[in-house]
Design a protein around this motif. Structure first.
Motif, mmCIF file in Angstrom:
data_model
loop_
_atom_site.group_PDB
_atom_site.id
_atom_site.type_symbol
_atom_site.label_atom_id
_atom_site.label_comp_id
_atom_site.label_asym_id
_atom_site.label_seq_id
_atom_site.Cartn_x
_atom_site.Cartn_y
_atom_site.Cartn_z
ATOM 1 N N LYS A 153 0.826 -1.201 0.000
ATOM 2 C CA LYS A 153 0.000 0.000 0.000
ATOM 3 C C LYS A 153 0.867 1.260 0.000
ATOM 4 O O LYS A 153 0.606 2.220 -0.732
ATOM 5 C CB LYS A 153 -0.930 -0.011 1.222
ATOM 6 N N ALA A 154 1.919 1.242 0.810
ATOM 7 C CA ALA A 154 2.828 2.395 0.871
ATOM 8 C C ALA A 154 3.523 2.607 -0.467
ATOM 9 O O ALA A 154 3.701 3.747 -0.921
ATOM 10 C CB ALA A 154 3.855 2.184 1.978
ATOM 11 N N ALA A 155 3.930 1.514 -1.119
ATOM 12 C CA ALA A 155 4.603 1.609 -2.420
ATOM 13 C C ALA A 155 3.675 2.217 -3.469
ATOM 14 O O ALA A 155 4.070 3.117 -4.220
ATOM 15 C CB ALA A 155 5.066 0.230 -2.874
ATOM 16 N N ASN A 156 2.416 1.749 -3.508
ATOM 17 C CA ASN A 156 1.446 2.279 -4.469
ATOM 18 C C ASN A 156 1.150 3.753 -4.200
ATOM 19 O O ASN A 156 1.030 4.559 -5.134
ATOM 20 C CB ASN A 156 0.150 1.465 -4.432
ATOM 21 N N LEU A 179 16.313 8.360 -0.385
ATOM 22 C CA LEU A 179 15.532 7.274 0.203
ATOM 23 C C LEU A 179 15.073 6.278 -0.865
ATOM 24 O O LEU A 179 15.027 5.071 -0.626
ATOM 25 C CB LEU A 179 14.326 7.843 0.956
ATOM 26 N N LEU A 180 14.716 6.805 -2.049
ATOM 27 C CA LEU A 180 14.316 5.922 -3.146
ATOM 28 C C LEU A 180 15.493 5.057 -3.589
ATOM 29 O O LEU A 180 15.322 3.882 -3.938
ATOM 30 C CB LEU A 180 13.792 6.750 -4.332
ATOM 31 N N LEU A 181 16.684 5.628 -3.572
ATOM 32 C CA LEU A 181 17.881 4.865 -3.908
ATOM 33 C C LEU A 181 18.086 3.722 -2.909
ATOM 34 O O LEU A 181 18.485 2.615 -3.281
ATOM 35 C CB LEU A 181 19.101 5.789 -3.930
ATOM 36 N N GLN A 182 17.783 3.981 -1.638
ATOM 37 C CA GLN A 182 17.886 2.923 -0.623
ATOM 38 C C GLN A 182 16.920 1.779 -0.922
ATOM 39 O O GLN A 182 17.240 0.607 -0.722
ATOM 40 C CB GLN A 182 17.590 3.496 0.764
ATOM 41 N N ILE A 192 11.962 -2.143 -5.740
ATOM 42 C CA ILE A 192 12.699 -1.520 -6.853
ATOM 43 C C ILE A 192 11.714 -0.933 -7.861
ATOM 44 O O ILE A 192 11.871 0.205 -8.312
ATOM 45 C CB ILE A 192 13.619 -2.559 -7.535
ATOM 46 N N LEU A 193 10.682 -1.713 -8.192
ATOM 47 C CA LEU A 193 9.670 -1.221 -9.136
ATOM 48 C C LEU A 193 8.982 0.031 -8.611
ATOM 49 O O LEU A 193 8.785 1.005 -9.342
ATOM 50 C CB LEU A 193 8.621 -2.310 -9.405
ATOM 51 N N ALA A 194 8.608 0.012 -7.334
ATOM 52 C CA ALA A 194 7.935 1.170 -6.724
ATOM 53 C C ALA A 194 8.837 2.395 -6.782
ATOM 54 O O ALA A 194 8.395 3.502 -7.121
ATOM 55 C CB ALA A 194 7.551 0.857 -5.281
ATOM 56 N N ALA A 195 10.132 2.213 -6.444
ATOM 57 C CA ALA A 195 11.071 3.328 -6.436
ATOM 58 C C ALA A 195 11.270 3.899 -7.830
ATOM 59 O O ALA A 195 11.232 5.120 -8.033
ATOM 60 C CB ALA A 195 12.410 2.873 -5.852
ATOM 61 N N ARG A 197 9.315 3.628 -10.512
ATOM 62 C CA ARG A 197 8.082 4.261 -11.032
ATOM 63 C C ARG A 197 7.826 5.605 -10.362
ATOM 64 O O ARG A 197 7.313 6.537 -10.993
ATOM 65 C CB ARG A 197 6.897 3.321 -10.835
ATOM 66 N N THR A 198 8.180 5.714 -9.083
ATOM 67 C CA THR A 198 8.052 7.005 -8.394
ATOM 68 C C THR A 198 9.004 8.021 -9.009
ATOM 69 O O THR A 198 8.635 9.179 -9.250
ATOM 70 C CB THR A 198 8.344 6.851 -6.888
ATOM 71 N N LEU A 199 10.228 7.603 -9.272
ATOM 72 C CA LEU A 199 11.213 8.491 -9.898
ATOM 73 C C LEU A 199 10.740 8.944 -11.284
ATOM 74 O O LEU A 199 10.909 10.106 -11.658
ATOM 75 C CB LEU A 199 12.561 7.776 -10.014
ATOM 76 N N SER A 200 10.127 8.037 -12.032
ATOM 77 C CA SER A 200 9.595 8.397 -13.358
ATOM 78 C C SER A 200 8.529 9.467 -13.243
ATOM 79 O O SER A 200 8.510 10.431 -14.018
ATOM 80 C CB SER A 200 9.009 7.162 -14.059
ATOM 81 N N GLY A 201 7.635 9.293 -12.259
ATOM 82 C CA GLY A 201 6.593 10.306 -12.038
ATOM 83 C C GLY A 201 7.184 11.651 -11.666
ATOM 84 O O GLY A 201 6.723 12.698 -12.140
#
Length: 923
Positions: A153-156, A179-182, A192-195, A197-201
């Protein structure tokens, strides 16, 4: 500008006057040299911009007024209003505060201060809340003891937040990139996918953040993540790098002052922001990925796709092809190394089924992007130097630029090397050489040499080898060379009179899922040649398993497969062009004992129809629709033409068109009708016309798609097209023009009216009828009506004369058009009596017509003439039309023709209202 125009009063003008007022103030500002007057003018123009909701301009003008007079309370208040609308609440609050200080008792100022204060507090609360949410999400994600559901849920939530501008900025400012790199370094695929995709956004549409993220993460790390053997992660990282590249190419926000401070300080330290340098760095790393054994096949494909998408110019009018030149100089040999890989060799780079084809496409795109001969010569020299002694390299390049492939085949020793390798005892040599010969056989300038030297070897390889991969390739080579070499080297001779055996073997290979797709695709290419035989194609369409296997392979992004599948389907549906045999020439050929080709019994219409039905049942339309969606580099113009031919064959029977629509055929045909070869566009347009002629447009082409179909239909309305194409296009346009006025306007804008009018003069009854019916629907449109009203044209005369035609269907359509025109435009009522002396005779014939529909339209026209003008009514009453109207009006009520009786009575009633006749007696 008058003195009154400078007075600062409430603007009570109409909304449309604000633009004129702003223009007047602008002129006054240019003319005025008095500072005090300029302040008032700027202040008033700011008020205009506020009313027009142009808040940035309003704030700018108010600031100019304040620069001249810092205590101008009205300018301060207007700037406060503009800044509030722009979301700059803190600045708006300061201006409102100054206003309240100058006039403490002003209730408007006090209320504005209260409202702005509350809004600022709410904004801070949301911002603080967002910061807490971001912090909480990272705590959950980085805690290995967190529950799986909470982490998901947190990742989404983090991904969603990263796609919002406010959320992305909060993550960015709260050490989010670190933090996303961590999360990426946890090596947990989901995190990794969540991080990523967040970076892409966060990067999307924002050059500042994209640049900062690129330099913080490092291009080496990004490429390393893209290299992993995990399709989802590799694709997500590829999307991230594409987003960053888009921003660097100018598709995002430019660097603002705040972002520059972030980039140049703290953990985001960046010495300089050099976009070209960054782009070159990305390109260099992608080229390095192509030849690295550490990169997975997925990663190599991603690198090739990024290069394909971003290096060649999208618009050839742009003269800058420096990125292409850079890649050729620094990476062409690396691309050649990829296309020259042999999967069967132990030292082969990790590849997917599409890697080498994608590399060949890149070679083609780079070559096409070159602007002059010296640049092409440099490309060729690099290729020649690299492929010497390597047959596998030749095979790869032959799938790329056509003219370059021909030049390479002309190099000394290349052809001889390929032929010699066919006779090698090593299977790997045979495999490579056979593939090279197959690709070389498409270069027609060298086909004779290959046929004379290679056919015998290929026959021997096919008969002796036990390696299925080599056997299938040898067969395809024989198919292609047999097709190029004519009867002397034909397949029938090789197969001892039976191509069915070869076709059955190809179908077995095609259906054998244990064989890799790269090998199975050769079976499809073999069938593309073998289905030229009527017996083969008849058996093939009956083999549902083989059809489904072929359709499944067609979903692959492979240029050869798409072309082969389309070719096989063209053969099966007999949708290729055939030359008509002139009987006299046939007799002459027989007399001179020449061979005269005869039509195979299974190529007759009944068999073709049966095969089409079988293909439709097997889901061929869905497969074709999927093929149409392929990238333009893969779906060539030749493949598009073949697909269009198949669609036209599938639409031949009106009963089958519903199936074509249901499986997505209508949507798939639209791009085929606007792009590709001239023949392909005509075939696709004709198929669209067949669908449009009998189908409900709302179902066949839902939404806005229907408007895209109009142009292809109009393209069929010229003398270069055959009568059937003209006729069915007219039927389609008739159907469309009866749906909505927006569609009628689209037809008019596509300049179809002159062509439709020309067909109304046609000697061919069906064409004349179809054109007249189309015009009957179009005259509902006001713009079309105006063209009839305009002086100096014979449009109305044509319609009136068509009402007197012997063809009942033409009469009905023309009478309908005339009824609507005379009802909508009174000018046309009097004009009708002037365009031809036959108008009265024609109108009388309509009113006495045996067909009740035509008769009713004649009576409606008569009513329109009578209603338009008393003098016209008098002219009608003085003719035999009055007797006709009286005769019809006196008839007893009859439900079957009551509308006709009522129309006649309406005419008589109107005449009585004018006092031209006495009340009707029914005695």
């Amino acid at each position: 500008t008058t003195a009154n125009s400078t007075r600062d009063e409430e603007l009570e003008a109409k909304p449309g006057d604000y633009e004129k007022a702003a223009q007047s103030y602008t002129q006054a500002i240019k003319l005025s040299k008095d500072k005090a007057l300029q302040a008032v003018l700027y202040r008033n123009r700011a008020a205009c911009f506020l009313k027009k909701e142009e808040y940035a301009k309003a704030a700018s003008d108010a600031s100019r007024a304040i620069d001249i007079n810092s205590s101008d309370i009205k300018a301060l208040y207007r700037r406060s209003q503009a800044l509030e609308k722009l979301g700059k609440l803190d600045q708006a609050f300061k201006d409102a505060q100054k206003c309240a200080t100058i006039e403490p008792r002003n209730k408007n100022f006090q209320e504005t201060l209260r409202r702005l204060g509350a809004d600022i507090q709410e904004k801070l609360r949301i911002q603080f809340s967002t910061d807490l949410r971001v912090q909480k999400m990272f705590e959950i994600l980085l805690d290995e003891n967190s529950e799986k559901e909470k982490r998901e849920k947190a990742a989404n939530n983090l991904i969603v937040l990263g796609r919002e501008e406010a959320g992305a900025e909060r993550i960015f400012q709260n050490n989010g990139v670190s933090l996303l790199l961590q999360l990426i370094e946890t090596k947990n695929a989901e995190l990794i996918l969540a991080a990523v995709r967040t970076l892409s956004g966060m990067c999307t549409g924002h050059k500042a953040r994209a640049t900062a993220i690129l330099h913080y993460l490092g291009i080496d790390s990004i490429c390393m993540w893209m290299s992993v053997d995990n399709e989802e992660i590799s694709l997500a990282v590829c999307n991230l790098l594409q987003t960053i590249t888009d921003c660097l190419l100018g598709n995002g926000q430019s660097l603002g002052l705040f972002q520059r401070k972030l980039l140049l300080t703290g953990c985001y330290c960046l010495a300089s922001v050099d976009t070209k340098k960054d782009l070159r760095m990305i390109t260099t790393r992608l080229l390095d990925m192509l030849v690295s054994k550490k990169v997975s096949g997925q990663g190599r494909d991603r690198a090739l796709n990024l290069l394909n998408k971003n290096i060649p110019r999208k618009d050839l009018k742009d003269h800058d092809n420096s990125r292409t030149i850079f890649v050729i100089d620094n990476g062409l040999k690396k691309i050649l190394k990829v296309v020259g890989q042999i999967p069967e060799m132990p030292d082969c780079l990790p590849l997917t089924e599409n890697t080498q084809l994608t590399a060949s496409i890149l070679l083609n795109k780079l070559y096409d992007d070159l602007r002059c001969d010296p640049e092409r010569d440099n490309y060729r020299v690099i290729c020649e130097e690299y492929i010497k002694g390597s047959c596998s390299m030749v095979s790869g390049v032959l799938q790329g630029p056509f003219d370059l492939g021909n030049k390479l085949l002309g190099m000394k020793g290349v052809m001889e090397m390929m032929v010699a390798l066919c006779g090698s005892e090593r299977e790997i040599d045979q495999l490579v050489a056979v593939e090279a010969l197959i690709h070389a056989s498409t270069k027609l300038s060298r086909a004779t040499f290959i046929i004379s030297n290679g056919v015998t070897l290929l026959k021997e390889i096919y008969k002796k080898t036990k390696n299925e991969k080599i056997k299938i390739r040898a067969l395809v080579g024989l198919c292609k060379l047999g097709s190029a070499g004519g009867t002397d080297y034909g397949l029938r001779q090789f197969a001892e009179g039976s191509t069915e055996k070869l076709a059955r073997q190809c179908r077995k290979w095609l259906c054998n899922t244990s064989i890799d797709a790269r090998t199975r695709k050769w079976a499809v290419e073999g069938l593309a040649y073998l289905t030229l035989d009527a017996d083969v194609k008849d058996d093939f369409v009956e083999d549902e398993q083989a059809l489904q296997a072929m359709f499944e392979l067609a979903k692959m992004s492979d240029k050869t497969i798409l072309y082969s599948v389309a070719s096989a389907l063209v053969n099966c549906t007999n949708s290729y062009d055939t030359k008509e045999l002139v009987p006299e020439l046939v007799q002459l050929a027989k007399f001179s004992k020449q061979h005269v080709p005869e039509e195979h019994p299974k190529d007759k219409k009944d068999f073709v129809v049966k095969r089409v039905k079988r293909l439709l049942k097997a889901g061929v339309v869905s497969a074709l629709a999927c093929m149409v969606k392929a990238d333009s580099a893969i779906l060539t113009d030749q493949s598009k033409e073949l697909i269009a031919r198949v669609f036209l064959a599938l639409c031949e029977d009106p009963k089958d068109r519903g199936t074509v629509i249901a499986q997505g055929g209508g949507k798939a045909l639209i791009p085929l009708a606007v792009e590709g070869t001239d023949v392909g566009k005509i075939k696709a347009s004709h198929a669209l016309a067949k669908i449009a002629a009998i189908s409900n447009p709302d179902i066949a082409f839902p939404g806005e798609r229907v408007y895209e179909v109009v142009r292809p239909l109009v393209s069929l309305l010229n003398t270069e097209r055959d009568g059937l194409q003209n006729y069915e296009a007219l039927l389609g346009l008739t159907n469309f023009s009866g749906r909505s006025d927006k569609l009628r306007m689209k037809i008019v804008k596509e300049k179809a009216l002159p062509d439709i009018e020309n067909y109304m003069f046609e000697n061919h009854d069906q064409l004349r009828q179809a054109a007249t019916e189309c015009m009957c629907n179009l005259v509902v449109n006001k713009e079309v009506q105006e063209r009839f009203v305009a002086d100096g044209n014979d449009r109305l005369k044509l319609v009136v004369l068509l009402c007197g035609e012997d063809d009942e269907k033409v009469q009905r359509a023309a009478a309908g058009a005339l009824a609507m025109l005379t009802a909508a435009q009174k000018k046309l009522c009097s004009k009708m009596t002037e365009v031809t002396t036959q108008w009265l005779e024609i109108l009388q014939r309509l009113c006495l017509h045996d067909n009740m529909e035509v008769q009713h339209r004649g009576l409606v026209i008569t009513f329109n003439l009578i209603s338009a003008d008393k003098e016209l009514a008098k002219k009608v009453v003085e003719t035999e039309l009055l007797e006709i109207l009286t005769f019809i009006g006196k008839q007893e009520d009859d439900p079957k023709k009551q509308h006709i009786i009522n129309a006649a009575r309406d005419c008589l009633t109107k005449c009585m209202d004018y006092g031209l006749i006495k009340p009707l007696s029914r005695a």
